[in-house]
Design a protein around this motif. Sequence first.
Motif, PDB file in Angstrom:
ATOM      1  N   ALA A  17       0.857  -1.185   0.000  1.00 24.15           N
ATOM      2  CA  ALA A  17       0.000   0.000   0.000  1.00 24.15           C
ATOM      3  C   ALA A  17       0.890   1.230   0.000  1.00 24.15           C
ATOM      4  CB  ALA A  17      -0.882   0.007   1.243  1.00 24.15           C
ATOM      5  N   SER A  18       0.475   2.273  -0.696  1.00 28.16           N
ATOM      6  CA  SER A  18       1.240   3.515  -0.627  1.00 28.16           C
ATOM      7  C   SER A  18       0.695   4.320   0.541  1.00 28.16           C
ATOM      8  CB  SER A  18       1.157   4.290  -1.934  1.00 28.16           C
ATOM      9  OG  SER A  18      -0.015   5.059  -1.937  1.00 28.16           O
ATOM     10  N   SER A  19       1.479   5.297   0.994  1.00 30.44           N
ATOM     11  CA  SER A  19       1.135   5.938   2.270  1.00 30.44           C
ATOM     12  C   SER A  19      -0.244   6.591   2.292  1.00 30.44           C
ATOM     13  CB  SER A  19       2.208   6.936   2.696  1.00 30.44           C
ATOM     14  OG  SER A  19       2.928   7.381   1.611  1.00 30.44           O
ATOM     15  N   ALA A  70      22.118   3.322  -3.260  1.00 34.39           N
ATOM     16  CA  ALA A  70      20.950   3.412  -4.154  1.00 34.39           C
ATOM     17  C   ALA A  70      19.937   4.295  -3.448  1.00 34.39           C
ATOM     18  CB  ALA A  70      20.378   2.034  -4.405  1.00 34.39           C
ATOM     19  N   PHE A  71      19.858   5.536  -3.879  1.00 36.74           N
ATOM     20  CA  PHE A  71      19.067   6.522  -3.134  1.00 36.74           C
ATOM     21  C   PHE A  71      17.836   6.957  -3.921  1.00 36.74           C
ATOM     22  CE2 PHE A  71      23.574   7.537  -1.723  1.00 36.74           C
ATOM     23  CZ  PHE A  71      23.488   6.755  -0.576  1.00 36.74           C
ATOM     24  N   GLY A  72      16.715   6.991  -3.238  1.00 35.75           N
ATOM     25  CA  GLY A  72      15.482   7.410  -3.901  1.00 35.75           C
ATOM     26  C   GLY A  72      14.339   7.519  -2.926  1.00 35.75           C
ATOM     27  N   ASN A 132      20.868   7.323  -8.362  1.00 38.17           N
ATOM     28  CA  ASN A 132      19.432   7.561  -8.227  1.00 38.17           C
ATOM     29  C   ASN A 132      18.635   6.284  -8.506  1.00 38.17           C
ATOM     30  OD1 ASN A 132      17.176   9.268  -7.772  1.00 38.17           O
ATOM     31  ND2 ASN A 132      16.792   9.328  -9.966  1.00 38.17           N
ATOM     32  N   LEU A 133      17.586   6.113  -7.718  1.00 35.56           N
ATOM     33  CA  LEU A 133      16.662   4.979  -7.885  1.00 35.56           C
ATOM     34  C   LEU A 133      15.262   5.564  -7.784  1.00 35.56           C
ATOM     35  CD1 LEU A 133      15.933   1.934  -7.870  1.00 35.56           C
ATOM     36  CD2 LEU A 133      16.256   1.966  -5.395  1.00 35.56           C
ATOM     37  N   TYR A 134      14.477   5.374  -8.839  1.00 34.36           N
ATOM     38  CA  TYR A 134      13.143   5.989  -8.849  1.00 34.36           C
ATOM     39  C   TYR A 134      12.057   4.928  -9.007  1.00 34.36           C
ATOM     40  CZ  TYR A 134       9.032   8.394 -10.762  1.00 34.36           C
ATOM     41  OH  TYR A 134       7.748   8.840 -10.988  1.00 34.36           O
ATOM     42  N   LEU A 180       3.776  16.907   0.007  1.00 41.84           N
ATOM     43  CA  LEU A 180       5.101  17.035   0.611  1.00 41.84           C
ATOM     44  C   LEU A 180       5.626  15.634   0.856  1.00 41.84           C
ATOM     45  CD1 LEU A 180       3.996  19.541   3.349  1.00 41.84           C
ATOM     46  CD2 LEU A 180       5.722  20.059   1.618  1.00 41.84           C
ATOM     47  N   ILE A 181       6.926  15.470   0.742  1.00 42.46           N
ATOM     48  CA  ILE A 181       7.497  14.191   1.154  1.00 42.46           C
ATOM     49  C   ILE A 181       8.342  14.464   2.379  1.00 42.46           C
ATOM     50  CG2 ILE A 181       8.931  12.225   0.503  1.00 42.46           C
ATOM     51  CD1 ILE A 181       8.062  12.558  -2.327  1.00 42.46           C
ATOM     52  N   ILE A 182       7.890  13.927   3.508  1.00 45.14           N
ATOM     53  CA  ILE A 182       8.580  14.176   4.767  1.00 45.14           C
ATOM     54  C   ILE A 182       9.051  12.835   5.308  1.00 45.14           C
ATOM     55  CG2 ILE A 182       8.359  15.129   7.098  1.00 45.14           C
ATOM     56  CD1 ILE A 182       6.116  16.914   6.037  1.00 45.14           C
ATOM     57  N   ARG A 183      10.341  12.724   5.487  1.00 39.02           N
ATOM     58  CA  ARG A 183      10.946  11.444   5.881  1.00 39.02           C
ATOM     59  C   ARG A 183      10.471  10.303   4.982  1.00 39.02           C
ATOM     60  NH1 ARG A 183       9.053  11.846  11.673  1.00 39.02           N
ATOM     61  NH2 ARG A 183       9.245  14.102  11.725  1.00 39.02           N
ATOM     62  N   GLY A 184      10.339  10.588   3.704  1.00 45.47           N
ATOM     63  CA  GLY A 184       9.961   9.543   2.757  1.00 45.47           C
ATOM     64  C   GLY A 184       8.477   9.240   2.720  1.00 45.47           C
ATOM     65  N   ILE A 185       7.703   9.906   3.582  1.00 42.52           N
ATOM     66  CA  ILE A 185       6.259   9.643   3.643  1.00 42.52           C
ATOM     67  C   ILE A 185       5.522  10.788   2.940  1.00 42.52           C
ATOM     68  CG2 ILE A 185       4.282   9.335   5.213  1.00 42.52           C
ATOM     69  CD1 ILE A 185       6.153   7.118   5.732  1.00 42.52           C
TER      70      ILE A 185
HETATM   71  P1  ADP Z   1       4.336   6.179  -0.966  1.00 41.15           P
HETATM   72  O1  ADP Z   1       3.210   6.703  -1.837  1.00 41.15           O
HETATM   73  O2  ADP Z   1       3.999   5.105  -0.045  1.00 41.15           O
HETATM   74  O3  ADP Z   1       5.209   7.226  -0.400  1.00 41.15           O
HETATM   75  P2  ADP Z   1       5.643   5.604  -3.357  1.00 41.15           P
HETATM   76  O4  ADP Z   1       6.826   4.771  -3.491  1.00 41.15           O
HETATM   77  O5  ADP Z   1       4.497   5.257  -4.218  1.00 41.15           O
HETATM   78  O6  ADP Z   1       5.324   5.485  -1.904  1.00 41.15           O
HETATM   79  O7  ADP Z   1       6.066   7.121  -3.625  1.00 41.15           O
HETATM   80  C1  ADP Z   1       6.441   7.391  -4.920  1.00 41.15           C
HETATM   81  C2  ADP Z   1       6.819   8.834  -5.092  1.00 41.15           C
HETATM   82  O8  ADP Z   1       8.049   9.113  -4.421  1.00 41.15           O
HETATM   83  C3  ADP Z   1       7.086   9.170  -6.534  1.00 41.15           C
HETATM   84  O9  ADP Z   1       5.916   9.439  -7.255  1.00 41.15           O
HETATM   85  C4  ADP Z   1       8.012  10.364  -6.405  1.00 41.15           C
HETATM   86  O10 ADP Z   1       7.271  11.542  -6.170  1.00 41.15           O
HETATM   87  C5  ADP Z   1       8.809  10.055  -5.163  1.00 41.15           C
HETATM   88  N1  ADP Z   1      10.100   9.462  -5.561  1.00 41.15           N
HETATM   89  C6  ADP Z   1      10.427   8.159  -5.583  1.00 41.15           C
HETATM   90  N2  ADP Z   1      11.701   8.003  -5.992  1.00 41.15           N
HETATM   91  C7  ADP Z   1      12.193   9.232  -6.261  1.00 41.15           C
HETATM   92  C8  ADP Z   1      13.445   9.729  -6.732  1.00 41.15           C
HETATM   93  N3  ADP Z   1      14.457   8.936  -6.999  1.00 41.15           N
HETATM   94  N4  ADP Z   1      13.545  11.066  -6.897  1.00 41.15           N
HETATM   95  C9  ADP Z   1      12.516  11.892  -6.625  1.00 41.15           C
HETATM   96  N5  ADP Z   1      11.328  11.493  -6.169  1.00 41.15           N
HETATM   97  C10 ADP Z   1      11.156  10.170  -5.990  1.00 41.15           C
END
Ligand code: ADP
Length: 436
Positions: A89-91, A208-210, A232-234, A330-335
């Motif tokens: 599940a995504s956050s 591997a950062f992303g 970078n890892l996306y 916003l992405i805060i601590r990856g969330i």
């Molecule tokens: P959640 O929704 O649970 O946080 P996701 O993995 O679905 O998890 O989040 C994906 C989002 O995270 C992407 O759409 C993007 O905005 C961001 N993201 C992921 N990897 C990268 C990266 N390498 N650089 C920039 N943004 C990233």
Amino acid sequence: MIWNPNKECMSRDEMSALQGKRLHKIVEYVYHNVPFYRHKLQEMDLTPDDIRTIDDIVKLPFTTKKDLRDNYPFGLQAAPQSEIIRIHASSGTTGNPTIVGYTRKDIGVWSECMARCLTAYGVGRDDIFSVSYGYGLFTGGLGAHNGVEMVGASVVPASTGNTEKHAKLIRDLGITGIACTPSYALYLAETMEQIGITKDQIKLRVGAFGAEPWTEKMREEIEERLGLKGFNLYGLSEIMGPSVSYECQEQNGSHINEDHFYPEIINPVTLEPLPKGQPGELVFTTLTKEGMPVLRYRTRDLCSLMPGECGCGRTSVRMTPITGRSDDMLIIRGINVFPSQVESVVLSMPEFAPRYLLVVDRINNLDTLEVQVELRQEYFTATFDTPAAIDQLKKRLSDKLRSVLSISAKVQLKAPNAIERSQGKSVRVIDLRNQK
Ligand code: ADP
Ligand code: ZN
């Protein structure tokens, strides 16, 4: 080294032909298995036979995060439940999280794509690799894990948290590679410095950062402090998870695994497809996914696709780093955190006026969130001289926020009218990270 030269280095013509064939198949598959897509195509007078080549993709409808949420939990799932072997599940946002089911084949494709990334980074069988993305519903941990196993390196499923112990493991086991968010990498570096682990005591060489946007400046700092090379890892869970795209040794854009995930760039306002090289919103169609395939999914991530060939020999198209989002997430601590989530909490409590402000910062390399909320006049008058009541209210608010946002926030209660009003659009977020 290239994990799968057959797929990563095929000629552009071969790739287009393969993508066209797969697109037709996936459209046929969702047409027969997902009522949502069947109805959408019928409304547009389309049948799978109208989609023959990859260029026909522009005829197809878009899919949005809202579509996924409206069909919570399994509405867009194409495979029968008996075929689903994993659920992530995504956050999630204000409403429901996004549920993604994977078949055995999907997990195989995911591992293969992740193996391609790791190989491009230079990870091989002799590496000891720590996966420090969160394990759990989040796709980061298990997604990276499977790829490391496929490559044949030794995986250390460290996950997040317990950073001191992790730092010692990195030293003691001679860990050579790590996958984590760039902000966690900096936090790790800091922790190491605090407990006296020096760069020459560790063997880290690949990161591997992303999962969140990061800048060249951050790359330099991480590389310098941990003594490794950062790649970078996306990825995103709606499409697969980490491994949608990856940097090679050239580090000039990230190669997309486009035999599985077909990218387009559109103008987020007009929804017109844009030519290669122009920045816009990234859109993906999954070409092989069985569990929850998506057609033209709008990621809301802003970047561009890079024309031209890469010196590494891979022919797959590259994307530039994500520069921002077409919405306010916003992405805060990856969330993922949406101001609207905070709003929903604030509005659910009668003590507060609908005035709030999110202050995001990065302190000691960790993201922090402070939520300021204004008390309503009546409540303020009744309680301002009873600190115990205020403390209790603060605690109730922060508990609620934690359960809705999945991260903790510092709460600051403000007197009526204390939060600055703006003349135009109201400012809900102050992101001090952007000013550093
Ligand atoms: P959640 O929704 O649970 O946080 P996701 O993995 O679905 O998890 O989040 C994906 C989002 O995270 C992407 O759409 C993007 O905005 C961001 N993201 C992921 N990897 C990268 C990266 N390498 N650089 C920039 N943004 C990233
Ligand atoms: Zn390359």
